[in-house]
Write an enzyme that holds these catalytic residues in place. Structure first.
Site, PDB file in Angstrom:
ATOM      1  N   TYR A  56       0.818  -1.208   0.000  1.00 11.52           N
ATOM      2  CA  TYR A  56       0.000   0.000   0.000  1.00 11.52           C
ATOM      3  C   TYR A  56       0.852   1.258   0.000  1.00 11.52           C
ATOM      4  O   TYR A  56       1.797   1.385   0.778  1.00 11.52           O
ATOM      5  CB  TYR A  56      -0.923   0.061   1.220  1.00 11.52           C
ATOM      6  N   HIS A 131       0.303 -11.982   1.679  1.00 14.75           N
ATOM      7  CA  HIS A 131      -0.756 -11.219   1.020  1.00 14.75           C
ATOM      8  C   HIS A 131      -1.486 -12.059  -0.024  1.00 14.75           C
ATOM      9  O   HIS A 131      -2.716 -11.977  -0.159  1.00 14.75           O
ATOM     10  CB  HIS A 131      -0.151  -9.972   0.370  1.00 14.75           C
ATOM     11  N   SER A 210     -13.016  -4.984   3.285  1.00 11.98           N
ATOM     12  CA  SER A 210     -14.178  -4.469   2.549  1.00 11.98           C
ATOM     13  C   SER A 210     -15.493  -5.003   3.120  1.00 11.98           C
ATOM     14  O   SER A 210     -16.364  -5.470   2.377  1.00 11.98           O
ATOM     15  CB  SER A 210     -14.079  -4.819   1.057  1.00 11.98           C
ATOM     16  N   PRO A 211     -15.661  -4.955   4.448  1.00 14.18           N
ATOM     17  CA  PRO A 211     -16.885  -5.506   5.052  1.00 14.18           C
ATOM     18  C   PRO A 211     -18.131  -4.685   4.749  1.00 14.18           C
ATOM     19  O   PRO A 211     -19.244  -5.142   4.999  1.00 14.18           O
ATOM     20  CB  PRO A 211     -16.566  -5.490   6.551  1.00 14.18           C
ATOM     21  N   LEU A 212     -17.929  -3.493   4.194  1.00 13.82           N
ATOM     22  CA  LEU A 212     -19.054  -2.644   3.810  1.00 13.82           C
ATOM     23  C   LEU A 212     -19.158  -2.527   2.287  1.00 13.82           C
ATOM     24  O   LEU A 212     -19.622  -1.525   1.752  1.00 13.82           O
ATOM     25  CB  LEU A 212     -18.926  -1.264   4.457  1.00 13.82           C
ATOM     26  N   GLY A 213     -18.681  -3.573   1.606  1.00 12.21           N
ATOM     27  CA  GLY A 213     -18.819  -3.599   0.151  1.00 12.21           C
ATOM     28  C   GLY A 213     -18.177  -2.415  -0.528  1.00 12.21           C
ATOM     29  O   GLY A 213     -18.755  -1.825  -1.436  1.00 12.21           O
ATOM     30  N   ARG A 214     -16.955  -2.066  -0.084  1.00 18.30           N
ATOM     31  CA  ARG A 214     -16.229  -0.907  -0.632  1.00 18.30           C
ATOM     32  C   ARG A 214     -17.085   0.363  -0.559  1.00 18.30           C
ATOM     33  O   ARG A 214     -17.066   1.204  -1.447  1.00 18.30           O
ATOM     34  CB  ARG A 214     -15.779  -1.189  -2.067  1.00 18.30           C
ATOM     35  N   GLY A 215     -17.835   0.453   0.532  1.00 12.54           N
ATOM     36  CA  GLY A 215     -18.636   1.646   0.782  1.00 12.54           C
ATOM     37  C   GLY A 215     -20.064   1.571   0.290  1.00 12.54           C
ATOM     38  O   GLY A 215     -20.914   2.364   0.718  1.00 12.54           O
ATOM     39  N   PHE A 216     -20.364   0.614  -0.586  1.00 15.17           N
ATOM     40  CA  PHE A 216     -21.711   0.526  -1.151  1.00 15.17           C
ATOM     41  C   PHE A 216     -22.743   0.231  -0.068  1.00 15.17           C
ATOM     42  O   PHE A 216     -23.863   0.754  -0.092  1.00 15.17           O
ATOM     43  CB  PHE A 216     -21.758  -0.560  -2.225  1.00 15.17           C
TER      44      PHE A 216
END
Length: 325
Positions: A56, A131, A210-216
């Protein structure tokens, strides 16, 4: 009750590691004072697990993880946690290169761990992930090298990221694997088929990114134009065309249920994830301390069997339109 008092802890793996029930992913954080304040504020609020990787960089949009400056994000995390190292569980990763694919050979690992220790400004790494699995190096050789690093005190616990079930089992036979990091959310449920069962069998934690679907799944994205022009999510099929429209319908139903539960859409999505197992510790990424603290509210959301059944009807496995990557 203070925010800090409200933070639950979870034991991950069978070797004694305990972390906050929700961690913080730092991948998209720019290198600025706001990010440092967010990381330190998260620690003050009760977060103990901080996730980074040597791959990153720091920046905004696509630059956050595609720029060819290894270690920048690690340096940011190290700077933010300087002087408070013992309060934090620091997780980082090795094994993805910009030009040579995936690497897991002993020489590469030894070079990588020393670089990460330097970038982070610490003497040991709490949780060190491969990774991505290197198909050219037997996993037994990779994990054997990591086990030597545990003996040397350079790392405390071993993790894998996005590893298939057979690799997880083979790795665990060499040295206990503490955690597996992979994508898992209401619209990315592939891990339920093979990964989650083997982790429960072996006593390995699941750390969903990404537990929030990349913000979706926050409900904050209503149209494609809500994404900044340089946002990497514009490249994902789930955010485009008919896929976007269909996925938005799912989120709208989750929003309605969240309103009935008196919580935010993000809190409901995280509460569902936490309910999938005692050794699941999501690491939502955010640049905002306000969002960090909002995410903690998921720990106060109680889901009944009826609630879980309703969520299953709204977003069953495979409901999301478009590919995961």
């Amino acid at each position: 009750m203070s925010v800090n008092q409200a933070i639950q802890k979870r034991k991950i793996g069978n070797e004694g590691l305990e972390v906050s029930a929700i961690g913080l992913g730092t991948m998209t954080m720019p290198d600025n004072q706001d990010s440092i304040d967010t990381i330190r504020g998260a620690l003050d609020s009760g977060v103990t697990l901080f996730d980074t990787a040597d791959l990153y960089g720091t920046g905004t949009g696509t630059e956050a993880f595609l720029q060819k400056r290894f270690g920048d994000n690690e340096k940011l995390v190290g700077k933010a946690l300087k002087g408070r190292r013992e309060e934090a569980v620091i997780a980082t990763k090795f094994g993805v290169t910009h030009t040579q694919g995936y690497k897991g050979d002993p020489a590469y690992i030894k070079k990588s761990v020393d670089a990460s220790l330097y970038n982070l400004g610490i003497d040991y790494i709490d949780l060190y992930y491969q990774h991505r699995y290197d198909p050219n190096t037997p996993i037994e050789e990779t994990v054997g090298t990591l086990a030597d690093l545990v003996k040397q005190g350079k790392i405390r616990y071993i993790g894998l990221s996005e590893a298939p079930a057979d690799i997880i089992r083979r790795a665990h036979e060499v040295h206990p694997i503490t955690a597996v990091e992979t994508e898992f959310s209401l619209w990315s449920r592939e891990v339920e088929d093979e990964i989650l069962p083997i982790l429960k069998e072996l006593g390995i934690a699941l750390v969903p990114y990404s537990p929030l679907g990349r913000g979706f799944l926050t409900g904050q994205i209503k149209k494609f134009e809500d994404l900044p022009v340089n946002d990497y999510r514009r490249q994902y099929s789930r955010f485009q065309g008919e896929n976007f429209t269909k996925n938005l319908e799912i989120v709208s139903l989750i929003e309605k249920m969240a309103e009935q539960k008196g919580c935010t859409t993000a809190q409901l999505a995280l509460a569902w994830l936490l309910a999938q197992g005692d050794q699941i510790v999501p690491i939502p990424g955010t640049k905002s301390l306000k969002r960090v603290q909002e995410n903690f509210g998921a720990l106060q959301v109680s889901l009944t069997d009826e609630d879980l059944a309703a969520i299953e009807r709204i977003s069953p496995k495979g409901a999301a339109s478009g590919s995961r990557f």
